[in-house]
Design a protein around this motif. Structure first.
Motif, PDB file in Angstrom:
ATOM      1  N   UNK A 116       0.816  -1.220   0.000  1.00 32.08           N
ATOM      2  CA  UNK A 116       0.000   0.000   0.000  1.00 32.08           C
ATOM      3  C   UNK A 116       0.848   1.269   0.000  1.00 32.08           C
ATOM      4  N   UNK A 117       2.138   1.122  -0.329  1.00 28.50           N
ATOM      5  CA  UNK A 117       3.062   2.259  -0.224  1.00 28.50           C
ATOM      6  C   UNK A 117       2.597   3.455  -1.057  1.00 28.50           C
ATOM      7  N   UNK A 118       1.963   3.181  -2.196  1.00 30.18           N
ATOM      8  CA  UNK A 118       1.650   4.265  -3.118  1.00 30.18           C
ATOM      9  C   UNK A 118       0.212   4.766  -2.973  1.00 30.18           C
ATOM     10  N   UNK A 119      -0.485   4.260  -1.968  1.00 31.88           N
ATOM     11  CA  UNK A 119      -1.899   4.656  -1.827  1.00 31.88           C
ATOM     12  C   UNK A 119      -2.029   6.000  -1.135  1.00 31.88           C
ATOM     13  N   UNK A 120      -3.088   6.710  -1.518  1.00 36.56           N
ATOM     14  CA  UNK A 120      -3.400   7.975  -0.846  1.00 36.56           C
ATOM     15  C   UNK A 120      -4.040   7.677   0.508  1.00 36.56           C
ATOM     16  N   UNK A 121      -4.127   8.712   1.328  1.00 35.04           N
ATOM     17  CA  UNK A 121      -4.762   8.546   2.641  1.00 35.04           C
ATOM     18  C   UNK A 121      -6.205   8.066   2.497  1.00 35.04           C
ATOM     19  N   UNK A 122      -6.939   8.612   1.524  1.00 40.06           N
ATOM     20  CA  UNK A 122      -8.333   8.217   1.326  1.00 40.06           C
ATOM     21  C   UNK A 122      -8.427   6.761   0.865  1.00 40.06           C
ATOM     22  N   UNK A 123      -7.502   6.355   0.001  1.00 41.00           N
ATOM     23  CA  UNK A 123      -7.500   4.958  -0.449  1.00 41.00           C
ATOM     24  C   UNK A 123      -7.186   4.021   0.710  1.00 41.00           C
ATOM     25  N   UNK A 124      -6.272   4.437   1.567  1.00 40.81           N
ATOM     26  CA  UNK A 124      -5.932   3.631   2.737  1.00 40.81           C
ATOM     27  C   UNK A 124      -7.132   3.497   3.673  1.00 40.81           C
ATOM     28  N   UNK A 125      -7.841   4.605   3.870  1.00 37.09           N
ATOM     29  CA  UNK A 125      -8.999   4.576   4.783  1.00 37.09           C
ATOM     30  C   UNK A 125     -10.032   3.567   4.297  1.00 37.09           C
ATOM     31  N   UNK A 126     -10.153   3.448   2.974  1.00 36.60           N
ATOM     32  CA  UNK A 126     -11.148   2.520   2.419  1.00 36.60           C
ATOM     33  C   UNK A 126     -10.785   1.063   2.699  1.00 36.60           C
ATOM     34  N   UNK A 127      -9.532   0.801   3.042  1.00 36.26           N
ATOM     35  CA  UNK A 127      -9.113  -0.572   3.340  1.00 36.26           C
ATOM     36  C   UNK A 127      -9.457  -0.986   4.771  1.00 36.26           C
ATOM     37  N   UNK A 128      -9.655   0.003   5.641  1.00 35.21           N
ATOM     38  CA  UNK A 128      -9.751  -0.288   7.080  1.00 35.21           C
ATOM     39  C   UNK A 128     -11.166  -0.752   7.428  1.00 35.21           C
ATOM     40  N   UNK A 129     -11.281  -1.944   7.976  1.00 35.11           N
ATOM     41  CA  UNK A 129     -12.596  -2.466   8.356  1.00 35.11           C
ATOM     42  C   UNK A 129     -12.871  -2.226   9.841  1.00 35.11           C
ATOM     43  N   UNK A 130     -14.147  -2.233  10.167  1.00 33.78           N
ATOM     44  CA  UNK A 130     -14.559  -2.137  11.571  1.00 33.78           C
ATOM     45  C   UNK A 130     -13.892  -3.231  12.397  1.00 33.78           C
ATOM     46  N   UNK A 131     -13.942  -4.471  11.895  1.00 32.30           N
ATOM     47  CA  UNK A 131     -13.441  -5.591  12.690  1.00 32.30           C
ATOM     48  C   UNK A 131     -11.940  -5.494  12.951  1.00 32.30           C
ATOM     49  N   UNK A 132     -11.215  -4.869  12.015  1.00 34.60           N
ATOM     50  CA  UNK A 132      -9.766  -4.715  12.254  1.00 34.60           C
ATOM     51  C   UNK A 132      -9.510  -3.696  13.364  1.00 34.60           C
ATOM     52  N   UNK A 133     -10.451  -2.770  13.570  1.00 29.43           N
ATOM     53  CA  UNK A 133     -10.293  -1.764  14.628  1.00 29.43           C
ATOM     54  C   UNK A 133     -10.764  -2.306  15.985  1.00 29.43           C
ATOM     55  N   UNK A 134     -11.476  -3.450  15.978  1.00 28.68           N
ATOM     56  CA  UNK A 134     -11.796  -4.161  17.223  1.00 28.68           C
ATOM     57  C   UNK A 134     -10.699  -5.188  17.500  1.00 28.68           C
ATOM     58  N   UNK A 135     -10.054  -5.632  16.418  1.00 23.39           N
ATOM     59  CA  UNK A 135      -8.924  -6.538  16.566  1.00 23.39           C
ATOM     60  C   UNK A 135      -9.229  -8.001  16.297  1.00 23.39           C
ATOM     61  N   UNK A 136     -10.430  -8.308  15.794  1.00 22.01           N
ATOM     62  CA  UNK A 136     -10.721  -9.710  15.498  1.00 22.01           C
ATOM     63  C   UNK A 136     -10.207 -10.118  14.127  1.00 22.01           C
ATOM     64  N   UNK A 137      -9.837  -9.149  13.311  1.00 22.23           N
ATOM     65  CA  UNK A 137      -9.227  -9.476  12.027  1.00 22.23           C
ATOM     66  C   UNK A 137      -7.986  -8.612  11.822  1.00 22.23           C
ATOM     67  N   UNK A 138      -7.177  -9.013  10.861  1.00 29.17           N
ATOM     68  CA  UNK A 138      -6.068  -8.170  10.402  1.00 29.17           C
ATOM     69  C   UNK A 138      -6.353  -7.840   8.944  1.00 29.17           C
ATOM     70  N   UNK A 139      -5.681  -6.835   8.427  1.00 30.68           N
ATOM     71  CA  UNK A 139      -5.992  -6.383   7.070  1.00 30.68           C
ATOM     72  C   UNK A 139      -5.174  -7.141   6.040  1.00 30.68           C
ATOM     73  N   UNK A 140      -5.857  -7.529   4.989  1.00 25.69           N
ATOM     74  CA  UNK A 140      -5.211  -8.324   3.944  1.00 25.69           C
ATOM     75  C   UNK A 140      -4.180  -7.501   3.185  1.00 25.69           C
ATOM     76  N   UNK A 141      -3.152  -8.194   2.790  1.00 24.07           N
ATOM     77  CA  UNK A 141      -2.167  -7.585   1.891  1.00 24.07           C
ATOM     78  C   UNK A 141      -2.872  -7.177   0.603  1.00 24.07           C
ATOM     79  N   UNK A 142      -2.462  -6.044   0.058  1.00 30.87           N
ATOM     80  CA  UNK A 142      -3.067  -5.569  -1.183  1.00 30.87           C
ATOM     81  C   UNK A 142      -2.228  -6.087  -2.351  1.00 30.87           C
ATOM     82  N   UNK A 143      -2.923  -6.732  -3.284  1.00 31.78           N
ATOM     83  CA  UNK A 143      -2.195  -7.362  -4.400  1.00 31.78           C
ATOM     84  C   UNK A 143      -1.590  -6.293  -5.303  1.00 31.78           C
TER      85      UNK A 143
END
Lengths: 93, 215, 115
Positions: B188-215
Motif C-alpha cells: 500500500x506504499x503508493x496509496x493515498x490517505x483516502x485509499x488507505x482509509x477505504x481498506x480499514x474495516x470495523x473488525x480490524x479496529x476491534x482486533x478480530x481481524x487483520x488487514x489483507x495484503x493488497x495485491x
C-alpha cells in the motif's frame, strides 16, 4: 501521589461484595502488573446508585493469560489487560 | 514469515449495510413497552419526539468510516500516530470527531503484538467513533470466550496468529474505550490517505481481524 | 455470587459472526435511552445496574434491546419519573391501539409476557 506506579506487582482483591461491581470475577485474586495510570474517575460502584463519592484512581493491569487460566491453551506471551480501580488493588512486595 | 499474522478472510465482515426499514407490524411485548415508555416520557415533557429523533440521526451518522480515517491518518503521518497513542481523544478531535462520553485509548498492533477488544461485563465500545457495536460484540459467546480462548475465537473470524505474536486482550471494564490501530497492509506504499482509509474495516479496529495484503 | 452480566471465561459455543442490522424498534429504543440519558435521568452506570438487576434469567433470555427497555422501565420507576401503574396502563393502551389498527402481530410466547 498515586498509590501504584507502572511496573508494580499487584493482586486483585479476592472479594465478592454484593452490588454493582466493575471488577470481573475471573480476575479476582489474580496477580498482574500495573501497565499504566489513567487518572481519577468517578467510582462506578457508587455512581450506579445515583450517589456521589470520591473519585478513584484507575489503572490498566496486565495479567499473563496463563496466570489467569492455569490450563490456558495459547501462546505463553498472551496477556489480558483490564482497567481496575485502586480500591480493588493490593500491592505485592 | 515468523512473527507475522496469517489471515484468510472472505466473509466480508465490517462493511456497510443498508439501514433497517420500519417494520409495519409490532411483534413483541418489549416493542410495546418501548413505545409505551416513549409516549409516557413525551406526555410528561421528560423528552420530546424531536430529541429522540435527533439522537437516532446522530447515531446513524457515526460509522466505522470515522475510525478508518483516523487509522489512515496514523499510517501516513507519524507525528499524528504518536499523538493518537498519547492522547486519542485529542488526536481524533483534530479530524473533527468528538468522544462525548468516554476516554479513548488507541492500542497499536505490531509485528510482536496483536490487540483485541472486548467488554466482558456489558458491551462497552467506542460508539462515539465507530457507531453501534456489531451483534457478535454484544453476544455471550464473544464476551465469555475471548478472554479464555482468544486464539480459538479469532480463528472463527478467519484470523490465525503465530504463537510468536503476543495476543493482548483488552477487557473494557471501566471508563476507557479502546481502538485498535491495525498494521498497515503490505503493498500500500503508493496509496493515498483516502485509499488507505477505504481498506480499514470495523473488525480490524476491534482486533478480530487483520488487514489483507493488497495485491 | 456471580452477577448475571459477569460472564468472562464461562464456556459458550461458537461466535455467530454474521451481521444483524438494528431493526426499526431497536433504533427507536437506542434513541430513547440516549435522550433520557442526556436529561441526567439514567447514566451508563445506572443503566448497567438496572440491567444487572433484571437477574440471570433475563440476561440469558432477553435480547440486548429488550434488556435495555426493561432496564429503562425499571429506572424510570426507581427515579420516580413514572409509576409502574402508569406504565402498565400505557402498555395495555398501546397494545389495544395496535390491535385495533391491525399493526399487532405478536410472535408466539409474547402474549404471556403482559402483566
Amino acid at each position: 501521589m498515586t498509590q501504584f506506579a507502572p511496573g508494580d506487582l499487584v493482586r486483585i482483591r479476592d472479594d465478592y461484595p454484593p452490588g454493582h461491581i466493575r471488577t470481573p470475577i475471573y480476575l479476582r485474586g489474580k496477580e498482574g502488573v500495573v501497565e499504566r495510570y489513567f487518572g481519577a474517575f468517578g467510582n462506578p460502584e457508587v455512581l450506579a446508585y445515583n450517589l456521589k463519592g470520591p473519585k478513584k484512581d484507575l489503572y490498566k493491569i496486565r495479567f499473563r493469560a496463563a496466570d489467569v487460566w492455569p490450563d490456558y491453551q495459547g501462546s505463553p506471551k498472551d496477556v489480558i489487560e483490564a482497567d481496575i480501580y485502586e480500591h480493588w488493588l493490593e500491592k505485592l512486595a | 514469515m515468523s512473527g507475522d499474522h496469517h489471515h484468510h478472510h472472505d466473509h466480508g465482515h465490517g462493511h456497510a449495510h443498508s439501514p433497517p426499514q420500519p417494520d409495519d407490524k409490532v411483534h413483541s411485548y418489549y416493542q410495546i413497552l418501548s413505545i409505551a415508555l416513549k409516549e409516557l416520557l413525551i406526555e410528561k415533557n421528560v423528552v420530546t419526539a424531536a430529541e429522540v429523533r435527533r439522537f437516532i440521526e446522530a447515531r446513524d451518522s457515526i460509522t466505522p468510516a470515522n475510525g478508518a480515517r483516523v487509522i489512515a491518518r496514523a499510517w501516513v503521518d507519524p507525528a499524528f500516530r504518536a499523538r493518537l497513542l498519547e492522547d486519542a481523544n485529542k488526536a481524533v478531535g483534530e479530524l473533527g470527531f468528538e468522544m462525548t462520553t468516554a476516554r479513548l485509548v488507541a492500542v497499536e498492533n505490531t509485528q510482536e503484538a496483536h490487540n483485541v477488544v472486548v467488554c466482558t461485563l456489558c458491551s462497552c465500545y467506542p460508539r462515539d467513533l465507530l457507531g453501534l457495536p456489531p451483534a457478535w460484540y454484544k453476544s455471550r459467546a464473544y464476551r465469555a470466550r475471548i478472554v479464555r480462548e482468544p486464539r480459538a475465537v479469532l480463528q472463527e473470524f478467519g484470523t490465525e496468529l503465530s504463537d510468536d505474536v503476543a495476543l493482548h486482550v483488552h477487557d473494557s471494564t471501566a471508563d476507557i474505550r479502546f481502538l485498535v490501530l491495525p498494521r498497515r497492509p503490505a503493498g500500500t506504499q503508493h496509496m493515498s490517505e483516502a485509499e488507505l482509509a477505504a481498506l480499514v474495516t470495523r473488525d480490524s479496529m476491534i482486533g478480530v481481524t487483520v488487514l489483507d495484503q493488497v495485491a | 455470587m456471580r452477577s448475571p452480566q459477569d460472564i468472562g471465561g464461562l464456556p459458550e459455543g461458537p461466535v455467530d459472526t454474521s451481521e444483524h442490522s438494528l431493526t426499526f424498534w431497536e433504533k427507536q429504543a437506542d434513541g430513547l435511552r440516549a435522550a433520557v440519558g442526556a436529561k441526567g435521568l439514567m447514566s451508563s452506570h445506572e443503566s448497567r445496574r438496572a440491567i444487572e438487576s433484571l437477574g440471570h434469567d433475563a440476561m440469558e433470555r432477553l435480547t440486548y434491546y429488550e434488556r435495555w427497555t426493561a432496564a429503562l422501565s425499571r429506572q424510570m420507576v426507581d427515579r420516580g419519573v413514572l409509576t409502574q401503574d402508569e406504565i402498565d396502563a400505557k402498555v395495555a393502551q398501546v397494545r389495544q391501539r395496535l390491535h385495533d389498527s391491525g399493526e399487532l402481530e405478536l410472535a408466539p410466547g409474547e402474549a404471556e409476557k403482559f402483566a
